[in-house]
Scaffold this motif. Structure first.
Motif, PDB file in Angstrom:
ATOM      1  N   LYS A   1     -10.548   4.738  -4.038  1.00 19.14           N
ATOM      2  CA  LYS A   1     -10.740   4.578  -2.581  1.00 19.14           C
ATOM      3  C   LYS A   1     -10.681   5.893  -1.838  1.00 19.14           C
ATOM      4  CE  LYS A   1      -9.538  -0.204  -1.826  1.00 19.14           C
ATOM      5  NZ  LYS A   1      -8.395  -1.120  -1.704  1.00 19.14           N
ATOM      6  N   GLU A   2      -9.629   6.643  -2.113  1.00 18.85           N
ATOM      7  CA  GLU A   2      -9.411   7.906  -1.431  1.00 18.85           C
ATOM      8  C   GLU A   2     -10.652   8.792  -1.547  1.00 18.85           C
ATOM      9  OE1 GLU A   2      -5.881  11.309  -1.618  1.00 18.85           O
ATOM     10  OE2 GLU A   2      -6.007   9.712  -3.131  1.00 18.85           O
TER      11      GLU A   2
ATOM     12  N   ASP B   1     -13.526   7.858   0.757  1.00 15.57           N
ATOM     13  CA  ASP B   1     -13.323   8.431   2.085  1.00 15.57           C
ATOM     14  C   ASP B   1     -13.711   9.899   2.138  1.00 15.57           C
ATOM     15  OD1 ASP B   1     -12.303   5.943   2.549  1.00 15.57           O
ATOM     16  OD2 ASP B   1     -10.203   6.560   2.505  1.00 15.57           O
ATOM     17  N   LEU B   2     -13.555  10.583   0.989  1.00 12.73           N
ATOM     18  CA  LEU B   2     -13.894  12.009   0.933  1.00 12.73           C
ATOM     19  C   LEU B   2     -15.386  12.219   0.692  1.00 12.73           C
ATOM     20  CD1 LEU B   2     -10.935  13.341  -1.234  1.00 12.73           C
ATOM     21  CD2 LEU B   2     -11.343  13.827   1.195  1.00 12.73           C
TER      22      LEU B   2
ATOM     23  N   LYS C   1     -10.180  16.555  -6.347  1.00 20.72           N
ATOM     24  CA  LYS C   1     -10.197  17.012  -4.947  1.00 20.72           C
ATOM     25  C   LYS C   1     -10.573  18.488  -4.850  1.00 20.72           C
ATOM     26  CE  LYS C   1      -6.984  13.752  -2.847  1.00 20.72           C
ATOM     27  NZ  LYS C   1      -5.532  13.519  -2.675  1.00 20.72           N
TER      28      LYS C   1
ATOM     29  N   ASN D   1      -6.552  13.201  -9.921  1.00 19.53           N
ATOM     30  CA  ASN D   1      -6.723  13.136  -8.477  1.00 19.53           C
ATOM     31  C   ASN D   1      -6.797  14.518  -7.821  1.00 19.53           C
ATOM     32  OD1 ASN D   1      -5.523  13.234  -5.705  1.00 19.53           O
ATOM     33  ND2 ASN D   1      -5.756  11.003  -5.829  1.00 19.53           N
TER      34      ASN D   1
ATOM     35  N   GLU E   1      -8.416   1.020  -7.041  1.00 15.48           N
ATOM     36  CA  GLU E   1      -7.707   1.601  -5.888  1.00 15.48           C
ATOM     37  C   GLU E   1      -7.600   3.123  -5.998  1.00 15.48           C
ATOM     38  OE1 GLU E   1      -4.645  -0.677  -8.384  1.00 15.48           O
ATOM     39  OE2 GLU E   1      -6.807  -0.644  -8.050  1.00 15.48           O
TER      40      GLU E   1
END
Lengths: 333, 333, 333, 333
Positions: free
Chosen positions: A73-74, A77-78, A53, A49, A70
């Motif tokens: 998902k984050e 959004d990015l 990023k 993760n 899941e």
């Protein structure tokens, strides 16, 4: 783990004859993020993760996949594209980083029914940052090569904190000509990228370091405990060891005895740091590699057993320096 | 063993109310050697010989004894008085240094039929630099105290070379008020004199350091050997370990792999250095101390067994870093 | 511990030329108890208590001492004479049995300020049934000999139950001519009395047996645990091992896995039997003996460490077969 | 290895509904050899050679393959058909026995380019007598099942002598209904055929037994050596151990000390018997299984290291009881 591995070579360049667009993107790496080609990232767990990023932060369009939807998902959004399988990632990205928990997972992601190799493009660069058996890395490399792509193993040293801060250390194995291409991506996530040799040597370097680390940590815990019981003050004993031939990273940088140093897990009830479970896993890999190469590792194998027992005695989630506490407990009737 | 133990306190002073003459001698220690009072020295072997010579060089009249008369001849020529027993030494000198190979020898020299305690003067300072069981040091201290004298344990780190060069490290246990008096003499023979705590802690510090040293040396040998068999270049692997959390004195200062470093025993067929037999002996002491204090030392005890086996397999006189060679030998049919 | 050691020789006779009265008493041993001469007994703890009672039952007038006066009361009621010190016992009895918890206690009782040797009569027979370092047994034997008396070491195998039932096994070291005299007394307390050789060999035999016992018990626990995790039924696995080359007392007579056998501690939550603390103590003695004789015992030393850790992890009072439980606990996060 | 594993069930019957001809052959097994259907045999090395010959002796037409063509010649003379690949064997025989040196070989023979699975017939019975990782046995079983055939693991206990004499012990894992079919063939080569449970448990049973065997053999060697150095007579010590709780197969049936027993390798300079290399291999498998199941095996892993070191120190071809000699060597300067 504050491993201070220094950079191993010059700045990264993409090989011109094969991937011109990528090369251009690399040239502007430290400036803009406009024209970068997408990078696949498979495995968005605790480590993956923050690593992914950091790629996003450096302007790379990320094509993401994780077995748990899941976890993705984050990234949606990015602005990342989320795929349904490793194969789909391979269809869209010719550079892919994988960060997986174990050898069987890595095999599945690369050679499984919906694995990368089902749709990998010729000339793709596949970098596996998982910590796995170097023999499996070699197997995967062979399978990748057959498809006309390139495989490198690049396990990391440094935990979740280092992953977030982007100062992991990568130990890289694979064809040397591809190292700069790999380094371009890895430097977005780590401060140190070391070339170790042919495929599998990245894993080998990590495994050997961690085996020695475990041995000297247990040794430090034993020596400190024995000294204390023989009447020595722990701080004084640490000072003597650190000025003498017993000195090691575990005694001078990460001392396992509460009260001897500040800012280390032993000062915080062994929270944070490098978990006992993870150490046990790495020692298991060392054990398997040693068995396969018929290399005697008497202390390495004993260290493995000790961390194995600790995992079963409630120390699984504590930092691995908690071996001091494990060995220190008093005999009581 | 190049242990860099830093000095632990201010310059040495003899306690005034008890030994005025000695105090005066101490005051002029770095200048002249005229009025120094004699110092007894018992045990003139490989280590004791050069140590006693350094006392002579610093102007101390030496009263010598060794169980082998021929060991004393050289000192007679240097102007030392040679005695027939430890008791006779104690009759003539109120400061005595003992350097003996083992616990039973130390017991004999102190409490035997012709031992020091038969004729020791009240207020004498007895410094034992032998490496022995700290429990035995405590026993001797008690017996010495009963006679109104003072006992300190002050085992050394550093081999014959350091003894000749006068830069041994002394780890000293005993009453703190006597430390300066001991240091006055010990600084003639060593560059580092560290106060460790009550009687026995000098031994404890040495034993703990050497146990950790043995563990990390074997660990380094295992990690280097495994890495090499997994395809890593030894120099590169050493570099990686030394930048990482596996770093230890055995990897960065005394690497056991031939070709990795210059000027260490591994570069010279494991000649010189710290012999495997001596390491096995120190690990035996650690084992006994651990058993007596019910301290678990799983790797320390395994290290002991490994050096024990090496002694029986032809490595007795090689430097203890030869464990790399011992573990490296290939399986052959 | 149901050790089935068979009797080692013919019925016991007291040496005529020295102790005629005793010889006569021996002759009537299995019949009456009238004319028996008194026997000293020092150390009336868990083991000593039932042992001394068996002497009383066989008609021996007992002269008792224990460092805790309350331990003696019961014997006063049984008609024993209770003394104030070992020396006083030695004044009144020319045959003395000692049963003490450790080497230092044994030294104190024999050579202490009020020890046996202060008042021992020439020709006395002193039998030490404590389990201690064989080197200490030899020291005591020497000191006893100087006083013109005879010392034998006769440690026992079998726990409190066997002591009560009078079927302990004694392993006896000392001058062979005295063996029958010792056996006369020991057969009142044990069903097996084995002559092992010169002084110290009784201890040696016990230590070696218990070291091998610990190793094979841990080995059995490891093998059973591994087999179960690999899918084998525990009873079937035990059956296979017991028909094969893995067979040992720990697998076929004292299996550590609950449910495999009846009537053993593993069937009763590891209660009763031979406590982990006691095993750790015996392994410590083995370790010290091995260190002193420079004998490599890699598994023995590891077994010692494991029982040491168990003592600190809440297993101190459980039977030593609980190592199965200790190793079995599952890793949990 | 004289493992005395008793027979585990009634005489063997071929399942009627699937292989009638074979069933008929089985019925006449002890009488004639006329109508038996052919049996494939792959791997004609030291063990496979005499095993296959015993099949021939029992009247089975053998279809043979070995990677070394010369290994097959002898069988051609005996009337066996020799094939060019495992696939070709599978085409002609619906019962196949494989006897291979390691996991990779087994994988190659079953799933390789010319492996059995390329041409295996539905309903075939494939019995692997190699000693390999039980996880690999499970993998192979899955692949075999997919082809509609049956896989059983049936590693052997007993060496070349037992293979020649036809009294090997087979430990069999797989579907229970197929056990009798397997037993029909295996009883031609062994005197004991034990059903252990689902696929992989045959390997598991063998691995667990041999791990415990190695541990108790080393333990016996340590205890005997220590006892001798403490002054005990070896024969007497062996007798005491064998009457006591230290008793094990290694002490009472295969004692490693020269002069204690007749007719064992220790009486013959450790020639014959079960080679150190083979023991090291089996301990490596135990290690891998333990690592994969996260089972702590502290003594098992140490035993592995010891046999590893022995292989490198000239003991590779000696019987595994030579560990006594390995540990016994005296320390010399």
């Amino acid at each position: 783990m504050a491993a201070a591995v220094v950079l191993g070579g010059p700045a990264g360049w993409w090989r011109w004859h094969r991937r011109v667009r990528a090369a251009r993107a690399a040239m502007v790496c430290s400036r803009a993020m406009a024209s970068k080609t997408p990078v696949g990232f498979i495995g968005l767990g605790n480590m993956g993760n923050p690593m992914a990023k950091n790629l996003v932060k450096h302007g790379y369009p990320v094509i993401a996949y994780d077995v748990f939807p899941e976890a993705c998902k984050e990234f949606q959004d990015l602005g990342a594209q989320v795929m349904d399988s490793p194969a789909d990632v391979a269809e869209r990205a010719d550079r892919i980083i994988t960060m997986l928990p174990s050898s069987p997972n890595a095999k599945e992601v690369y050679t499984g029914a919906n694995g990368i190799l089902k749709k990998v493009k010729k000339g793709s660069l596949l970098i596996d940052s998982s910590t796995i058996d170097p023999a499996v890395s070699k197997e995967l490399a062979k399978a990748v090569e057959k498809m006309g792509a390139v495989f490198m193993d690049a396990p990391v040293s440094g935990g979740v904190g280092a992953a977030r801060a982007g100062n992991l250390t990568f130990m890289v194995g694979g064809v040397e000509q591809e190292f700069d291409a790999a380094k371009e991506l890895l430097t977005c996530m780590g401060s140190n990228v070391v070339y170790c040799g042919e495929v599998g040597t990245g894993q080998a370097a990590k495994i050997c370091n961690n085996m020695l680390l475990a041995i000297s940590m247990i040794g430090t815990a034993e020596a400190m405990n024995l000294g204390i019981r023989l009447g020595l003050d722990p701080k004084l004993l640490a000072k003597i060891l650190n000025m003498s031939s017993g000195r090691c990273w575990s005694s001078d940088t990460y001392n396992p005895v509460p009260g001897v140093m500040e800012g280390v897990p032993s000062a915080n009830n062994y929270q944070g740091g490098f978990g006992t479970t993870l150490m046990a896993k790495d020692l298991g890999l060392a054990q398997i590699s040693a068995t396969n190469t018929k290399t005697p590792v008497p202390l390495g194998s004993q260290a493995h057993q000790i961390y194995r027992m600790m995992c079963a005695k409630g120390y699984a989630l504590k930092d691995f320096s908690a071996v001091f506490q494990f060995l220190r407990e008093e005999e009581t009737l």
